[in-house]
Design a protein around this motif. Structure first.
Motif, PDB file in Angstrom:
ATOM      1  N   THR A 196      32.828  65.514   2.731  1.00  0.00           N
ATOM      2  CA  THR A 196      32.164  66.683   2.194  1.00  0.00           C
ATOM      3  C   THR A 196      32.327  67.859   3.118  1.00  0.00           C
ATOM      4  O   THR A 196      32.569  67.712   4.308  1.00  0.00           O
ATOM      5  CB  THR A 196      30.670  66.419   1.953  1.00  0.00           C
ATOM      6  OG1 THR A 196      30.073  66.051   3.184  1.00  0.00           O
ATOM      7  CG2 THR A 196      30.450  65.348   0.910  1.00  0.00           C
ATOM      8  N   PHE A 231      42.472  74.060 -10.774  1.00  0.00           N
ATOM      9  CA  PHE A 231      42.347  72.611 -10.859  1.00  0.00           C
ATOM     10  C   PHE A 231      42.954  72.168 -12.174  1.00  0.00           C
ATOM     11  O   PHE A 231      42.512  72.581 -13.246  1.00  0.00           O
ATOM     12  CB  PHE A 231      40.864  72.239 -10.781  1.00  0.00           C
ATOM     13  CG  PHE A 231      40.541  70.770 -10.739  1.00  0.00           C
ATOM     14  CD1 PHE A 231      41.358  69.856 -10.098  1.00  0.00           C
ATOM     15  CD2 PHE A 231      39.368  70.313 -11.324  1.00  0.00           C
ATOM     16  CE1 PHE A 231      41.023  68.513 -10.033  1.00  0.00           C
ATOM     17  CE2 PHE A 231      39.013  68.971 -11.268  1.00  0.00           C
ATOM     18  CZ  PHE A 231      39.845  68.069 -10.622  1.00  0.00           C
ATOM     19  N   CYS A 249      34.930  70.530 -12.172  1.00  0.00           N
ATOM     20  CA  CYS A 249      34.613  70.260 -10.769  1.00  0.00           C
ATOM     21  C   CYS A 249      33.130  70.523 -10.549  1.00  0.00           C
ATOM     22  O   CYS A 249      32.683  71.675 -10.545  1.00  0.00           O
ATOM     23  CB  CYS A 249      35.463  71.151  -9.859  1.00  0.00           C
ATOM     24  SG  CYS A 249      35.122  70.937  -8.105  1.00  0.00           S
ATOM     25  N   THR A 292      29.952  66.573  -5.851  1.00  0.00           N
ATOM     26  CA  THR A 292      30.695  66.451  -4.597  1.00  0.00           C
ATOM     27  C   THR A 292      31.982  67.267  -4.638  1.00  0.00           C
ATOM     28  O   THR A 292      32.402  67.818  -3.621  1.00  0.00           O
ATOM     29  CB  THR A 292      31.012  64.971  -4.300  1.00  0.00           C
ATOM     30  OG1 THR A 292      29.795  64.241  -4.268  1.00  0.00           O
ATOM     31  CG2 THR A 292      31.731  64.806  -2.976  1.00  0.00           C
ATOM     32  N   CYS A 293      32.601  67.374  -5.765  1.00  0.00           N
ATOM     33  CA  CYS A 293      33.826  68.159  -5.903  1.00  0.00           C
ATOM     34  C   CYS A 293      33.620  69.588  -5.400  1.00  0.00           C
ATOM     35  O   CYS A 293      34.463  70.136  -4.692  1.00  0.00           O
ATOM     36  CB  CYS A 293      34.292  68.157  -7.359  1.00  0.00           C
ATOM     37  SG  CYS A 293      35.795  69.114  -7.676  1.00  0.00           S
ATOM     38  N   THR A 294      32.490  70.196  -5.728  1.00  0.00           N
ATOM     39  CA  THR A 294      32.261  71.594  -5.327  1.00  0.00           C
ATOM     40  C   THR A 294      31.995  71.740  -3.834  1.00  0.00           C
ATOM     41  O   THR A 294      32.078  72.852  -3.312  1.00  0.00           O
ATOM     42  CB  THR A 294      31.093  72.227  -6.112  1.00  0.00           C
ATOM     43  OG1 THR A 294      29.890  71.531  -5.818  1.00  0.00           O
ATOM     44  CG2 THR A 294      31.376  72.242  -7.599  1.00  0.00           C
ATOM     45  N   ASN A 303      33.921  70.279  -1.645  1.00  0.00           N
ATOM     46  CA  ASN A 303      35.287  70.361  -1.138  1.00  0.00           C
ATOM     47  C   ASN A 303      36.054  71.534  -1.731  1.00  0.00           C
ATOM     48  O   ASN A 303      36.920  72.107  -1.078  1.00  0.00           O
ATOM     49  CB  ASN A 303      36.032  69.059  -1.438  1.00  0.00           C
ATOM     50  CG  ASN A 303      35.437  67.890  -0.690  1.00  0.00           C
ATOM     51  OD1 ASN A 303      35.482  67.830   0.525  1.00  0.00           O
ATOM     52  ND2 ASN A 303      34.825  66.973  -1.428  1.00  0.00           N
ATOM     53  N   TRP A 304      35.749  71.876  -2.953  1.00  0.00           N
ATOM     54  CA  TRP A 304      36.429  72.938  -3.687  1.00  0.00           C
ATOM     55  C   TRP A 304      35.377  73.912  -4.236  1.00  0.00           C
ATOM     56  O   TRP A 304      35.104  73.928  -5.436  1.00  0.00           O
ATOM     57  CB  TRP A 304      37.251  72.332  -4.839  1.00  0.00           C
ATOM     58  CG  TRP A 304      38.307  71.387  -4.342  1.00  0.00           C
ATOM     59  CD1 TRP A 304      38.197  70.042  -4.185  1.00  0.00           C
ATOM     60  CD2 TRP A 304      39.619  71.736  -3.907  1.00  0.00           C
ATOM     61  NE1 TRP A 304      39.370  69.542  -3.687  1.00  0.00           N
ATOM     62  CE2 TRP A 304      40.268  70.550  -3.507  1.00  0.00           C
ATOM     63  CE3 TRP A 304      40.321  72.952  -3.833  1.00  0.00           C
ATOM     64  CZ2 TRP A 304      41.567  70.529  -3.026  1.00  0.00           C
ATOM     65  CZ3 TRP A 304      41.624  72.933  -3.350  1.00  0.00           C
ATOM     66  CH2 TRP A 304      42.231  71.726  -2.960  1.00  0.00           C
ATOM     67  N   TYR A 338      38.865  78.468  -7.440  1.00  0.00           N
ATOM     68  CA  TYR A 338      38.169  77.741  -6.386  1.00  0.00           C
ATOM     69  C   TYR A 338      38.749  78.082  -5.015  1.00  0.00           C
ATOM     70  O   TYR A 338      39.905  78.479  -4.909  1.00  0.00           O
ATOM     71  CB  TYR A 338      38.337  76.212  -6.567  1.00  0.00           C
ATOM     72  CG  TYR A 338      37.926  75.700  -7.908  1.00  0.00           C
ATOM     73  CD1 TYR A 338      36.646  75.190  -8.112  1.00  0.00           C
ATOM     74  CD2 TYR A 338      38.809  75.705  -8.983  1.00  0.00           C
ATOM     75  CE1 TYR A 338      36.263  74.696  -9.351  1.00  0.00           C
ATOM     76  CE2 TYR A 338      38.432  75.221 -10.224  1.00  0.00           C
ATOM     77  CZ  TYR A 338      37.163  74.719 -10.402  1.00  0.00           C
ATOM     78  OH  TYR A 338      36.780  74.246 -11.627  1.00  0.00           O
ATOM     79  N   PHE A 354      39.794  64.318  -6.931  1.00  0.00           N
ATOM     80  CA  PHE A 354      38.824  64.425  -8.021  1.00  0.00           C
ATOM     81  C   PHE A 354      39.505  64.357  -9.385  1.00  0.00           C
ATOM     82  O   PHE A 354      39.104  65.004 -10.330  1.00  0.00           O
ATOM     83  CB  PHE A 354      37.956  65.670  -7.869  1.00  0.00           C
ATOM     84  CG  PHE A 354      37.143  65.642  -6.604  1.00  0.00           C
ATOM     85  CD1 PHE A 354      35.976  64.898  -6.544  1.00  0.00           C
ATOM     86  CD2 PHE A 354      37.567  66.322  -5.478  1.00  0.00           C
ATOM     87  CE1 PHE A 354      35.247  64.838  -5.368  1.00  0.00           C
ATOM     88  CE2 PHE A 354      36.845  66.262  -4.292  1.00  0.00           C
ATOM     89  CZ  PHE A 354      35.680  65.517  -4.238  1.00  0.00           C
ATOM     90  N   TRP A 407      45.501  70.256  -7.329  1.00  0.00           N
ATOM     91  CA  TRP A 407      45.022  71.608  -7.061  1.00  0.00           C
ATOM     92  C   TRP A 407      46.208  72.450  -6.610  1.00  0.00           C
ATOM     93  O   TRP A 407      46.996  72.005  -5.773  1.00  0.00           O
ATOM     94  CB  TRP A 407      43.975  71.565  -5.948  1.00  0.00           C
ATOM     95  CG  TRP A 407      42.776  70.755  -6.307  1.00  0.00           C
ATOM     96  CD1 TRP A 407      42.639  69.397  -6.226  1.00  0.00           C
ATOM     97  CD2 TRP A 407      41.541  71.243  -6.817  1.00  0.00           C
ATOM     98  NE1 TRP A 407      41.392  69.019  -6.654  1.00  0.00           N
ATOM     99  CE2 TRP A 407      40.691  70.137  -7.010  1.00  0.00           C
ATOM    100  CE3 TRP A 407      41.065  72.526  -7.107  1.00  0.00           C
ATOM    101  CZ2 TRP A 407      39.399  70.261  -7.495  1.00  0.00           C
ATOM    102  CZ3 TRP A 407      39.774  72.646  -7.581  1.00  0.00           C
ATOM    103  CH2 TRP A 407      38.952  71.524  -7.773  1.00  0.00           C
ATOM    104  N   SER A 430      43.303  62.513  -0.447  1.00  0.00           N
ATOM    105  CA  SER A 430      42.147  62.450  -1.319  1.00  0.00           C
ATOM    106  C   SER A 430      40.920  62.877  -0.540  1.00  0.00           C
ATOM    107  O   SER A 430      40.699  62.393   0.562  1.00  0.00           O
ATOM    108  CB  SER A 430      41.963  61.033  -1.833  1.00  0.00           C
ATOM    109  OG  SER A 430      40.825  60.942  -2.618  1.00  0.00           O
TER     110      SER A 430
END
Length: 186
Positions: free
Chosen positions: A27, A75, A85, A88-90, A92-93, A132, A151, A155, A185
């Motif tokens: 994260t 994405f 997204c 948790t995706c947000t 990282n991105w 993003y 995810f 990207w 990943s």
């Protein structure tokens, strides 16, 4: 006694939720690399300012960046202007969000738009793609997220025409090439 047990269970559940129990993957820090406060989705709010979309020349060619020169990505899992997204995706991105109509400079203004995210924040779009940042891009011009598959999809940086640039820069042309391995990943 039953009231005490119910209260204790509720506190334990709240602590487990707050500590991220059940999440996986690396994260991002709690603030964007600009040091700006972050929303629950992890995107920089820059004190509630309006977002800007502009271009910058990079080893990948001209790409979209924000008002601070930080690279913007699309994405491939997103469907139209709907962001997939979340959570948790947000971290990282972080989505590029705005509090007003996004500004533009050196791009086709009619391609700049917005979409409402599931958390009711307003995300900037370009040519219909939600935009993003990548948490490992710590300074303007870095493209460490280029080609990363995470995810559920890849990207890519965005060209001024609004298309994904799927090529990678050569190691000699980019100071950040190879710093993240591109396909990791997160």
């Amino acid at each position: 006694m039953n009231r005490f047990i119910t209260l204790t269970v509720g506190v334990i559940a709240a602590v487990a939720t707050a500590s991220g129990c059940g999440s996986s993957g690396t994260t991002a820090p709690s603030t964007a690399s600009t040091g700006a406060p972050t929303t629950a989705a992890g995107s920089a709010t820059a004190g509630g300012s309006t977002a800007t979309v502009k271009t910058a020349d990079t080893p990948l060619g001209p790409i979209l960046v924000d008002g601070s020169g930080r690279t913007l990505y699309l994405f491939k899992a997103d469907t139209g202007t709907i962001s997939t997204c979340n959570g948790t995706c947000t971290q990282n991105w972080p989505p590029q969000t705005t509090t007003g109509t996004p500004q533009s400079s050196g791009v086709t203004a009619s391609l700049v738009g917005t979409t409402t995210r599931s958390d009711n924040s307003t995300q900037v779009t370009y040519n219909g793609h939600p935009l993003y940042h990548f948490f490992k891009d710590t300074k303007p011009g870095e493209t460490n997220g280029q080609g990363v598959n995470a995810f559920g999809a890849s990207w890519y940086v965005v060209s001024p025409s609004g298309d994904a640039i799927t090529s990678t820069a050569s190691a000699s042309a980019s100071p950040s090439a190879g710093s993240t391995g591109g396909g990791g990943s997160y």
